[in-house]
Enzyme design. Sequence first.
Site, PDB file in Angstrom:
ATOM      1  N   HIS A 257      -2.788  11.080   0.421  1.00  0.00           N
ATOM      2  CA  HIS A 257      -2.308  10.876   1.794  1.00  0.00           C
ATOM      3  C   HIS A 257      -1.701  12.206   2.256  1.00  0.00           C
ATOM      4  O   HIS A 257      -0.512  12.310   2.534  1.00  0.00           O
ATOM      5  CB  HIS A 257      -1.292   9.730   1.837  1.00  0.00           C
ATOM      6  CG  HIS A 257      -1.067   9.141   3.196  1.00  0.00           C
ATOM      7  ND1 HIS A 257      -1.225   7.801   3.469  1.00  0.00           N
ATOM      8  CD2 HIS A 257      -0.688   9.704   4.372  1.00  0.00           C
ATOM      9  CE1 HIS A 257      -0.941   7.567   4.755  1.00  0.00           C
ATOM     10  NE2 HIS A 257      -0.609   8.708   5.325  1.00  0.00           N
TER      11      HIS A 257
ATOM     12  N   ASN B 196      -7.656   2.270   9.752  1.00  0.00           N
ATOM     13  CA  ASN B 196      -6.341   2.364  10.386  1.00  0.00           C
ATOM     14  C   ASN B 196      -6.563   2.321  11.883  1.00  0.00           C
ATOM     15  O   ASN B 196      -7.363   3.086  12.416  1.00  0.00           O
ATOM     16  CB  ASN B 196      -5.646   3.683  10.033  1.00  0.00           C
ATOM     17  CG  ASN B 196      -5.223   3.727   8.566  1.00  0.00           C
ATOM     18  OD1 ASN B 196      -5.321   2.724   7.853  1.00  0.00           O
ATOM     19  ND2 ASN B 196      -4.752   4.883   8.133  1.00  0.00           N
TER      20      ASN B 196
ATOM     21  N   TYR C 282      -4.462   2.184  15.666  1.00  0.00           N
ATOM     22  CA  TYR C 282      -3.218   2.215  16.426  1.00  0.00           C
ATOM     23  C   TYR C 282      -3.428   2.078  17.930  1.00  0.00           C
ATOM     24  O   TYR C 282      -2.660   1.423  18.608  1.00  0.00           O
ATOM     25  CB  TYR C 282      -2.458   3.526  16.157  1.00  0.00           C
ATOM     26  CG  TYR C 282      -1.841   3.595  14.779  1.00  0.00           C
ATOM     27  CD1 TYR C 282      -0.536   3.166  14.558  1.00  0.00           C
ATOM     28  CD2 TYR C 282      -2.559   4.082  13.693  1.00  0.00           C
ATOM     29  CE1 TYR C 282       0.043   3.221  13.299  1.00  0.00           C
ATOM     30  CE2 TYR C 282      -1.992   4.138  12.430  1.00  0.00           C
ATOM     31  CZ  TYR C 282      -0.693   3.704  12.236  1.00  0.00           C
ATOM     32  OH  TYR C 282      -0.126   3.750  10.987  1.00  0.00           O
TER      33      TYR C 282
ATOM     34  N   GLU D 204      -7.459   8.796   5.916  1.00  0.00           N
ATOM     35  CA  GLU D 204      -7.732   9.499   7.168  1.00  0.00           C
ATOM     36  C   GLU D 204      -8.217  10.934   6.993  1.00  0.00           C
ATOM     37  O   GLU D 204      -7.494  11.889   7.288  1.00  0.00           O
ATOM     38  CB  GLU D 204      -6.485   9.493   8.052  1.00  0.00           C
ATOM     39  CG  GLU D 204      -5.972   8.103   8.367  1.00  0.00           C
ATOM     40  CD  GLU D 204      -4.839   8.123   9.384  1.00  0.00           C
ATOM     41  OE1 GLU D 204      -4.301   9.201   9.648  1.00  0.00           O
ATOM     42  OE2 GLU D 204      -4.509   7.060   9.909  1.00  0.00           O
TER      43      GLU D 204
ATOM     44  N   GLU E 224      -3.776   0.061   8.072  1.00  0.00           N
ATOM     45  CA  GLU E 224      -2.580   0.463   8.825  1.00  0.00           C
ATOM     46  C   GLU E 224      -2.713  -0.025  10.252  1.00  0.00           C
ATOM     47  O   GLU E 224      -3.785   0.040  10.852  1.00  0.00           O
ATOM     48  CB  GLU E 224      -2.413   1.990   8.906  1.00  0.00           C
ATOM     49  CG  GLU E 224      -1.781   2.637   7.714  1.00  0.00           C
ATOM     50  CD  GLU E 224      -1.680   4.159   7.849  1.00  0.00           C
ATOM     51  OE1 GLU E 224      -1.409   4.635   8.983  1.00  0.00           O
ATOM     52  OE2 GLU E 224      -1.867   4.842   6.848  1.00  0.00           O
TER      53      GLU E 224
ATOM     54  N   ARG F  45       0.854  -1.190   0.000  1.00  0.00           N
ATOM     55  CA  ARG F  45       0.000   0.000   0.000  1.00  0.00           C
ATOM     56  C   ARG F  45       0.891   1.241   0.000  1.00  0.00           C
ATOM     57  O   ARG F  45       1.697   1.430   0.911  1.00  0.00           O
ATOM     58  CB  ARG F  45      -0.920   0.001   1.235  1.00  0.00           C
ATOM     59  CG  ARG F  45      -1.732   1.264   1.332  1.00  0.00           C
ATOM     60  CD  ARG F  45      -2.739   1.292   2.482  1.00  0.00           C
ATOM     61  NE  ARG F  45      -3.349   2.608   2.450  1.00  0.00           N
ATOM     62  CZ  ARG F  45      -3.430   3.459   3.465  1.00  0.00           C
ATOM     63  NH1 ARG F  45      -3.000   3.125   4.657  1.00  0.00           N
ATOM     64  NH2 ARG F  45      -3.937   4.652   3.304  1.00  0.00           N
TER      65      ARG F  45
HETATM   66  C1  PNW Z   1      -1.393   7.521  10.593  1.00  0.00           C
HETATM   67  N1  PNW Z   1      -4.174   8.134  16.395  1.00  0.00           N
HETATM   68  O1  PNW Z   1      -1.972   8.593  11.282  1.00  0.00           O
HETATM   69  C2  PNW Z   1      -0.982   8.004   9.213  1.00  0.00           C
HETATM   70  O2  PNW Z   1      -1.792   7.484   8.187  1.00  0.00           O
HETATM   71  C3  PNW Z   1       0.459   7.786   8.863  1.00  0.00           C
HETATM   72  O3  PNW Z   1       0.851   8.644   7.822  1.00  0.00           O
HETATM   73  C4  PNW Z   1       1.326   7.944  10.091  1.00  0.00           C
HETATM   74  O4  PNW Z   1       2.692   7.861   9.800  1.00  0.00           O
HETATM   75  C5  PNW Z   1       0.918   6.877  11.075  1.00  0.00           C
HETATM   76  O5  PNW Z   1      -0.450   6.982  11.411  1.00  0.00           O
HETATM   77  C6  PNW Z   1       1.688   6.922  12.374  1.00  0.00           C
HETATM   78  O6  PNW Z   1       1.406   8.106  13.076  1.00  0.00           O
HETATM   79  C7  PNW Z   1      -2.484   8.434  12.563  1.00  0.00           C
HETATM   80  O7  PNW Z   1      -3.939   9.001  17.245  1.00  0.00           O
HETATM   81  C8  PNW Z   1      -1.946   9.146  13.629  1.00  0.00           C
HETATM   82  O8  PNW Z   1      -4.911   7.161  16.677  1.00  0.00           O
HETATM   83  C9  PNW Z   1      -2.514   9.040  14.886  1.00  0.00           C
HETATM   84  C10 PNW Z   1      -3.617   8.221  15.105  1.00  0.00           C
HETATM   85  C11 PNW Z   1      -4.149   7.509  14.069  1.00  0.00           C
HETATM   86  C12 PNW Z   1      -3.580   7.617  12.805  1.00  0.00           C
END
Ligand code: PNW
Length: 490
Positions: free
Chosen positions: A142, A328, A330, A187, A395, A97
Amino acid sequence: MTISSLGLFVISVLIAEGQGTPKRFPDDFKFGVATSSYQIEGGWNDDGKSESIWDRYVHENPGRIYNKSNADIACDSYHKSDEDVEMIKTLGVDYYRFSLSWPRILPYGTTDYVNQKGVEYYRNLIKNLKKNNIEPMVTLFHWDLPQTLQDRGGFLNEKIVEWFRDYARLCFQLFGDDVKTWITFNEPKQTCMMGYGLAIFPPRVSGHGILEYKCTYYLLKAHAESWHVYNEEFRQRQKGRISIVVDFSWWEPMVANNTMFIAAAESGIQFMSGIYANAIYLGDWPEIVKQRVNERSRKEGKTVSRLPAFTEEEIARIRGTYDFFGVNFYTSVLAVPNPIPLPSGILNDRGCLSFQSPKWEGAGSIWLKVTPWGLKKLLKYLKETYNNPEIIITENGYSDTGELEDDKRISYIKQHLEVILEAREEFGVNVTAYTAWSLMDNFEWIIGYRDRFGLYHVDFTDPERKRTIKKSALYYRDVIKSRCVDGKCE
Ligand code: PNW
């Protein structure tokens, strides 16, 4: 009883008890790895590429980026895509991706002039991936908007709908014979809330509870128009799929079984993520978002709501413009009600606050706490909220300071893969693919090169941007090969 029938008996008892259930992914489950153009390419003004809003921002405000770094060279992938493909191949992933840089393909933002050198770069990359049996999964946007379009208002100009649709159509024409999975926006929250609301990311416009919604309204229309272009002009011949990627954190009520806290969590997830998915998957804004913003607007004495209203035609045009659900994930947060009436702004409109428990294991990034249980709850929630769509995790990843022996990243990936299997088995969630963020350490936006998410290490002090494989890459390779979360099957 013979030895082998005894063996079979033992195995069936173990499976029946759930203990010996192999943590194995079915054969049609796909694995991938991700990057984005601005974060890895460099070559910021090479071969006719124009400035993106991120180029402009980091050049004009070096002090706002950790260590005053920028992505002028980044991982230098603009000159190293063959090496990137070798690295991807080593992992054995099904797909890669990555995103296209809009100002590299269209330096003026619009389709009047196409930069052939930029097109060639992506053509070579895609051909090279295909040659190595790696499917390209392509994100059209992006975050790196052409500065020329920002100069004309960017996402606050309704013309963004046409600009983006025309750019998307061109990309389908140019690459659609080889690309079978498209993502319109990565996002939207980071674009609209961070860029045109809280003013943390470029173009750093303060939205005051008005512009972040306006941006979202146009962005959703731009997504829908592009989906329709694909659907009507390309789908039959190219036979691909196209959707959007929404980032979700899991929102857990800080106090369980308390209706106020449960409502706070629901409002949090709807304002932070549902707002970008609802119109596409169900139609219109989420009910709670409409209710709260309309009511607060009235109380503020406004004659029109700060939230633009979708017409019936718009609702019908946007609803259903997806082929899968890209998510995505995290981390997670704890939700607390916030009854204090604060000035307009999306964070105040949502009526809740978020915290993270100090007990949760941390990572390199302050916002990232290790909460695999949150992904499990989220997957169940997505299934129930959005009519059981096919879900692709686009992601998921862990940051540290760049260790090669990155056991914590291995543990993070392993735990998230485990809950994906559990959510599939226990709740019947239709998750069909997992994408690790990221192929290599890269430019982590305003954090510069401090927080590292890579499966490969990149030496940013080396003019050659030397890449070194990390232990987690070998682990992920073994998972993919064995289809088991331990990297081998017992
Ligand atoms: C993503 N959160 O953003 C982005 O798509 C990427 O470009 C980035 O490098 C990656 O995460 C790591 O930061 C996020 O707070 C940033 O849950 C923060 C969150 C979610 C997505």
